[in-house]
Motif scaffolding. Sequence first.
Motif, PDB file in Angstrom:
ATOM      1  N   ARG A  70     -17.686  34.799 146.230  1.00  0.00           N
ATOM      2  CA  ARG A  70     -16.631  33.786 146.096  1.00  0.00           C
ATOM      3  C   ARG A  70     -15.757  34.162 144.899  1.00  0.00           C
ATOM      4  NH1 ARG A  70     -17.501  27.416 144.593  1.00  0.00           N
ATOM      5  NH2 ARG A  70     -15.303  26.820 144.617  1.00  0.00           N
ATOM      6  N   VAL A  71     -14.447  34.134 145.099  1.00  0.00           N
ATOM      7  CA  VAL A  71     -13.520  34.490 144.032  1.00  0.00           C
ATOM      8  C   VAL A  71     -12.469  33.389 143.871  1.00  0.00           C
ATOM      9  CG1 VAL A  71     -11.972  35.847 145.535  1.00  0.00           C
ATOM     10  CG2 VAL A  71     -12.051  36.326 143.089  1.00  0.00           C
ATOM     11  N   ILE A  72     -12.118  33.120 142.624  1.00  0.00           N
ATOM     12  CA  ILE A  72     -11.017  32.221 142.307  1.00  0.00           C
ATOM     13  C   ILE A  72      -9.952  33.074 141.624  1.00  0.00           C
ATOM     14  CG2 ILE A  72     -10.272  30.202 140.981  1.00  0.00           C
ATOM     15  CD1 ILE A  72     -13.128  29.139 141.197  1.00  0.00           C
ATOM     16  N   VAL A  73      -8.755  33.090 142.203  1.00  0.00           N
ATOM     17  CA  VAL A  73      -7.652  33.872 141.647  1.00  0.00           C
ATOM     18  C   VAL A  73      -6.751  32.917 140.878  1.00  0.00           C
ATOM     19  CG1 VAL A  73      -5.729  35.425 142.158  1.00  0.00           C
ATOM     20  CG2 VAL A  73      -7.789  35.471 143.585  1.00  0.00           C
ATOM     21  N   ILE A  74      -6.525  33.233 139.599  1.00  0.00           N
ATOM     22  CA  ILE A  74      -5.769  32.356 138.702  1.00  0.00           C
ATOM     23  C   ILE A  74      -4.582  33.114 138.135  1.00  0.00           C
ATOM     24  CG2 ILE A  74      -5.892  30.983 136.582  1.00  0.00           C
ATOM     25  CD1 ILE A  74      -8.951  30.773 137.144  1.00  0.00           C
ATOM     26  N   SER A  75      -3.402  32.518 138.238  1.00  0.00           N
ATOM     27  CA  SER A  75      -2.196  33.127 137.677  1.00  0.00           C
ATOM     28  C   SER A  75      -2.333  33.227 136.168  1.00  0.00           C
ATOM     29  CB  SER A  75      -0.967  32.287 138.024  1.00  0.00           C
ATOM     30  OG  SER A  75       0.132  32.682 137.231  1.00  0.00           O
ATOM     31  N   ARG A  76      -2.024  34.396 135.628  1.00  0.00           N
ATOM     32  CA  ARG A  76      -2.049  34.566 134.172  1.00  0.00           C
ATOM     33  C   ARG A  76      -0.828  33.928 133.522  1.00  0.00           C
ATOM     34  NH1 ARG A  76      -3.646  40.494 132.166  1.00  0.00           N
ATOM     35  NH2 ARG A  76      -4.811  41.130 133.985  1.00  0.00           N
ATOM     36  N   LEU A  77       0.206  33.653 134.304  1.00  0.00           N
ATOM     37  CA  LEU A  77       1.428  33.076 133.751  1.00  0.00           C
ATOM     38  C   LEU A  77       1.389  31.556 133.690  1.00  0.00           C
ATOM     39  CD1 LEU A  77       4.003  35.363 135.586  1.00  0.00           C
ATOM     40  CD2 LEU A  77       3.054  35.637 133.287  1.00  0.00           C
ATOM     41  N   THR A  78       0.805  30.926 134.724  1.00  0.00           N
ATOM     42  CA  THR A  78       0.854  29.469 134.816  1.00  0.00           C
ATOM     43  C   THR A  78      -0.503  28.789 134.767  1.00  0.00           C
ATOM     44  OG1 THR A  78       0.705  29.468 137.236  1.00  0.00           O
ATOM     45  CG2 THR A  78       2.926  29.617 136.261  1.00  0.00           C
ATOM     46  N   GLY A  79      -1.578  29.532 135.030  1.00  0.00           N
ATOM     47  CA  GLY A  79      -2.903  28.930 135.106  1.00  0.00           C
ATOM     48  C   GLY A  79      -3.187  28.291 136.449  1.00  0.00           C
ATOM     49  N   LYS A  80      -2.263  28.404 137.382  1.00  0.00           N
ATOM     50  CA  LYS A  80      -2.439  27.816 138.714  1.00  0.00           C
ATOM     51  C   LYS A  80      -3.460  28.628 139.513  1.00  0.00           C
ATOM     52  CE  LYS A  80       0.075  26.702 142.912  1.00  0.00           C
ATOM     53  NZ  LYS A  80       1.342  26.797 143.631  1.00  0.00           N
ATOM     54  N   ILE A  81      -4.312  27.905 140.237  1.00  0.00           N
ATOM     55  CA  ILE A  81      -5.268  28.565 141.130  1.00  0.00           C
ATOM     56  C   ILE A  81      -4.515  28.963 142.390  1.00  0.00           C
ATOM     57  CG2 ILE A  81      -7.331  28.264 142.537  1.00  0.00           C
ATOM     58  CD1 ILE A  81      -8.382  26.394 140.340  1.00  0.00           C
ATOM     59  N   LEU A  82      -4.459  30.266 142.641  1.00  0.00           N
ATOM     60  CA  LEU A  82      -3.738  30.788 143.798  1.00  0.00           C
ATOM     61  C   LEU A  82      -4.645  30.969 145.010  1.00  0.00           C
ATOM     62  CD1 LEU A  82      -1.657  33.526 141.930  1.00  0.00           C
ATOM     63  CD2 LEU A  82      -0.980  31.182 142.480  1.00  0.00           C
ATOM     64  N   PHE A  83      -5.944  31.104 144.772  1.00  0.00           N
ATOM     65  CA  PHE A  83      -6.896  31.318 145.866  1.00  0.00           C
ATOM     66  C   PHE A  83      -8.278  30.905 145.388  1.00  0.00           C
ATOM     67  CE2 PHE A  83      -9.968  33.890 148.195  1.00  0.00           C
ATOM     68  CZ  PHE A  83      -9.551  33.699 149.510  1.00  0.00           C
ATOM     69  N   ASN A  84      -9.055  30.319 146.284  1.00  0.00           N
ATOM     70  CA  ASN A  84     -10.440  29.945 145.996  1.00  0.00           C
ATOM     71  C   ASN A  84     -11.216  30.088 147.297  1.00  0.00           C
ATOM     72  OD1 ASN A  84     -12.878  28.802 145.313  1.00  0.00           O
ATOM     73  ND2 ASN A  84     -12.046  26.795 144.787  1.00  0.00           N
ATOM     74  N   GLY A  85     -11.966  31.168 147.415  1.00  0.00           N
ATOM     75  CA  GLY A  85     -12.706  31.372 148.652  1.00  0.00           C
ATOM     76  C   GLY A  85     -13.365  32.734 148.712  1.00  0.00           C
ATOM     77  N   SER A  86     -13.550  33.227 149.921  1.00  0.00           N
ATOM     78  CA  SER A  86     -14.264  34.466 150.167  1.00  0.00           C
ATOM     79  C   SER A  86     -13.484  35.670 149.635  1.00  0.00           C
ATOM     80  CB  SER A  86     -14.488  34.639 151.671  1.00  0.00           C
ATOM     81  OG  SER A  86     -15.020  35.915 151.939  1.00  0.00           O
ATOM     82  N   ALA A  87     -14.204  36.560 148.959  1.00  0.00           N
ATOM     83  CA  ALA A  87     -13.604  37.791 148.446  1.00  0.00           C
ATOM     84  C   ALA A  87     -13.493  38.854 149.522  1.00  0.00           C
ATOM     85  CB  ALA A  87     -14.399  38.325 147.263  1.00  0.00           C
TER      86      ALA A  87
END
Length: 94
Positions: A73-90
Motif C-alpha cells: 500500500r502506498v500513499i503519494v503526497i505532493s511535496r508542494l502542497t501536502g495533498k494526498i494524490l493517491f492512496n492504494g495499491s502500489a
Amino acid sequence: MSLPVATIKKLPPITKQCALVIAARVLTPHGGQFKCYSQKPDSCRIYGINTDQPCWYVYVPWEDGMLALRSSRVIVISRLTGKILFNGSAGDEG
C-alpha cells in the motif's frame, strides 16, 4: 490607471517528516512501519496521477488485518502542497 501588483507567497516544500505525519493521519492507530521515498520506486506501478510534480511515496501497512500475499500500500503526497494524490495499491505484487 495601473493595476495593483500581486504578491505571491511561496509555501515551503513538504518535508519527509511532514509527509510521514500526513500519512499517519490517514491510518487508524494500528501502528506499523512506514517507508518513505523521495522518488517513485521502480516496483511502484500506479497510474492516473500527475507525477510531474515532486512527490513523497510513503509505503504503509494495509489496515484490514488480513495476512496475505499481495501488493504493498502506498500513499503519494505532493511535496508542494501536502495533498494526498493517491492512496492504494502500489501494483508491486508478484
